[in-house]
Design an enzyme around this catalytic site. Structure first.
Site, PDB file in Angstrom:
ATOM      1  N   ARG A 299     -35.320  22.342 -10.461  1.00 52.98           N
ATOM      2  CA  ARG A 299     -36.002  22.046  -9.209  1.00 52.98           C
ATOM      3  C   ARG A 299     -35.631  20.623  -8.795  1.00 52.98           C
ATOM      4  O   ARG A 299     -35.188  19.817  -9.604  1.00 52.98           O
ATOM      5  CB  ARG A 299     -37.525  22.151  -9.343  1.00 52.98           C
ATOM      6  CG  ARG A 299     -38.056  23.545  -9.639  1.00 52.98           C
ATOM      7  CD  ARG A 299     -37.853  24.490  -8.469  1.00 52.98           C
ATOM      8  NE  ARG A 299     -38.458  25.785  -8.739  1.00 52.98           N
ATOM      9  CZ  ARG A 299     -37.832  26.781  -9.379  1.00 52.98           C
ATOM     10  NH1 ARG A 299     -36.594  26.610  -9.819  1.00 52.98           N
ATOM     11  NH2 ARG A 299     -38.443  27.933  -9.568  1.00 52.98           N
TER      12      ARG A 299
ATOM     13  N   TYR B 128     -44.812  35.317   1.104  1.00 56.09           N
ATOM     14  CA  TYR B 128     -44.536  33.955   1.573  1.00 56.09           C
ATOM     15  C   TYR B 128     -43.107  33.846   2.102  1.00 56.09           C
ATOM     16  O   TYR B 128     -42.881  33.338   3.214  1.00 56.09           O
ATOM     17  CB  TYR B 128     -44.761  32.977   0.441  1.00 56.09           C
ATOM     18  CG  TYR B 128     -44.611  31.519   0.821  1.00 56.09           C
ATOM     19  CD1 TYR B 128     -45.458  30.919   1.745  1.00 56.09           C
ATOM     20  CD2 TYR B 128     -43.622  30.720   0.233  1.00 56.09           C
ATOM     21  CE1 TYR B 128     -45.328  29.574   2.085  1.00 56.09           C
ATOM     22  CE2 TYR B 128     -43.494  29.377   0.565  1.00 56.09           C
ATOM     23  CZ  TYR B 128     -44.344  28.811   1.490  1.00 56.09           C
ATOM     24  OH  TYR B 128     -44.212  27.481   1.823  1.00 56.09           O
TER      25      TYR B 128
ATOM     26  N   PRO C 174     -37.011  31.473  -8.918  1.00 50.56           N
ATOM     27  CA  PRO C 174     -35.618  31.069  -8.704  1.00 50.56           C
ATOM     28  C   PRO C 174     -35.071  30.279  -9.889  1.00 50.56           C
ATOM     29  O   PRO C 174     -35.759  29.429 -10.453  1.00 50.56           O
ATOM     30  CB  PRO C 174     -35.694  30.196  -7.451  1.00 50.56           C
ATOM     31  CG  PRO C 174     -36.946  30.620  -6.768  1.00 50.56           C
ATOM     32  CD  PRO C 174     -37.893  30.988  -7.845  1.00 50.56           C
TER      33      PRO C 174
ATOM     34  N   GLY D 112     -40.815  30.311 -19.030  1.00 54.72           N
ATOM     35  CA  GLY D 112     -39.406  30.602 -19.223  1.00 54.72           C
ATOM     36  C   GLY D 112     -38.804  29.631 -20.226  1.00 54.72           C
ATOM     37  O   GLY D 112     -39.527  28.918 -20.932  1.00 54.72           O
TER      38      GLY D 112
END
Length: 329
Positions: A212, A146, A277, A206
């Site tokens: 975000r 992607y 990320p 996580g």
């Protein structure tokens, strides 16, 4: 105007098509339903100025009679579960699909808008991310199909602008949410909301410290329209971030969704996703200066609309007659 939108049955593509149709424009939608939903096409068919072609844009685009004003390329799986399930198709729609779309725009002397992504920044070492940042991307990891497809799509879009003079625009979309997202989208908004609506624990992958930023789909559509309408200049062809700079940790976001739907639910942790990320926040100063654009919908308001739509989807899916229709979406 007459516009062709690839990925018109997708989440963002369908909202964008509806915006133009509601303003009286003609829209030709193209989708192969790899990740789009047939129910979105049926919704758009209510507008007399909408026509639809089921096709894979990687293999070619339909002939368009008369003058075409814009080609908007939104076709691509966009969530990690979908593009990791279809890595070759994702690369192809970013490469050959983009070139086919650019060729159509060139043929009609039409404008071209590419839906790129914040994923071009990878796991960023600069925070927040301005358009001038080149990114920190794993070129062969599980997300690379992607990330690199979109980076290539940006490169060929700029090549068509520089070599052929195509009137191009590039948007980099940060996390966007709202009604019409697929139930199996696999991204954090759909995961948390659907888990909470089912009365399940909310799963964070996580430790929950990763961040975000979330923009409601109507804000994104407004930014796209403003960029299309921006006067031609050397600056308007360069990428523009469209996202909400309000930043949340995954733990804080999970708590907000839980408290909105069912405060008694637990929050549990699973293993971190590969190449996930750690930080993601847009620098939108360029969008502000160029377009006078900033997101307006607060997270509480957008979540309320999204949750209401997801509730309705669940109710429809649970009715005996609708179950067969839901399975086709």
């Amino acid at each position: 105007m007459k516009l062709l939108i690839t990925g018109s049955a997708g989440f963002v593509g369908s909202h964008l098509a509806e915006r133009f149709l509601s303003e009286g424009h003609q829209v030709i939608g193209v989708d192969n339903y790899l990740s789009g939903q047939r129910r979105n096409t049926e919704l758009l068919r209510a507008y007399p100025n909408f026509t639809f072609v089921e096709a894979d844009v990687s293999l070619g685009l339909p002939e368009v009679e008369g003058q075409l004003d814009w080609v908007l390329h939104f076709a691509s799986p966009a969530s990690p579960p979908h593009y990791q399930e279809h890595p070759i198709a994702t690369l192809m729609v970013g490469a050959q699909g983009t070139q086919n779309s650019l060729e159509l725009a060139k043929q009609h002397n039409a404008g071209f808008l590419l839906a790129s992504t914040s994923e071009v920044y990878g796991d960023p070492l600069v925070h927040p991310q301005p358009e001038s940042y080149w990114g920190h991307v794993n070129p062969n990891g599980v997300r690379s199909c992607y990330d690199e497809a979109k980076r290539y799509a940006e490169a060929i879009t700029m090549a068509y602008h520089r070599q052929h003079g195509v009137n191009t625009r590039i948007i980099r979309i940060f996390n966007t949410y709202g009604p019409r997202m697929r139930a199996d989208d696999g991204r954090v908004v759909t995961n948390f909301v659907h888990q909470a609506l089912r009365g399940e624990a909310l799963t964070i992958y996580g430790d929950g410290s990763q961040t975000r930023s979330f923009q409601f789909v109507s804000d994104l559509v407004e930014g796209i329209v403003r960029l299309m309408n921006a006067p031609k200049s050397s600056d308007v062809h360069n990428p523009v971030n469209l996202g909400n700079p309000d930043e949340f940790t995954m733990l804080d976001f999970a708590k907000q969704v839980r408290d909105t739907i069912n405060p008694s639910l637990e929050i549990v942790h699973g293993p971190a996703a590969h190449d996930d990320p750690r930080q993601r926040k847009p620098d939108i100063s360029r969008a502000d200066a160029l377009l006078g654009w900033a997101p307006r919908v607060k997270l509480t308001e957008g979540l309320a609309q999204t949750i209401a739509a997801f509730r309705q989807d669940q109710e429809v899916a649970q009715t005996p007659r609708a179950e067969a229709d839901w399975a086709t979406t």
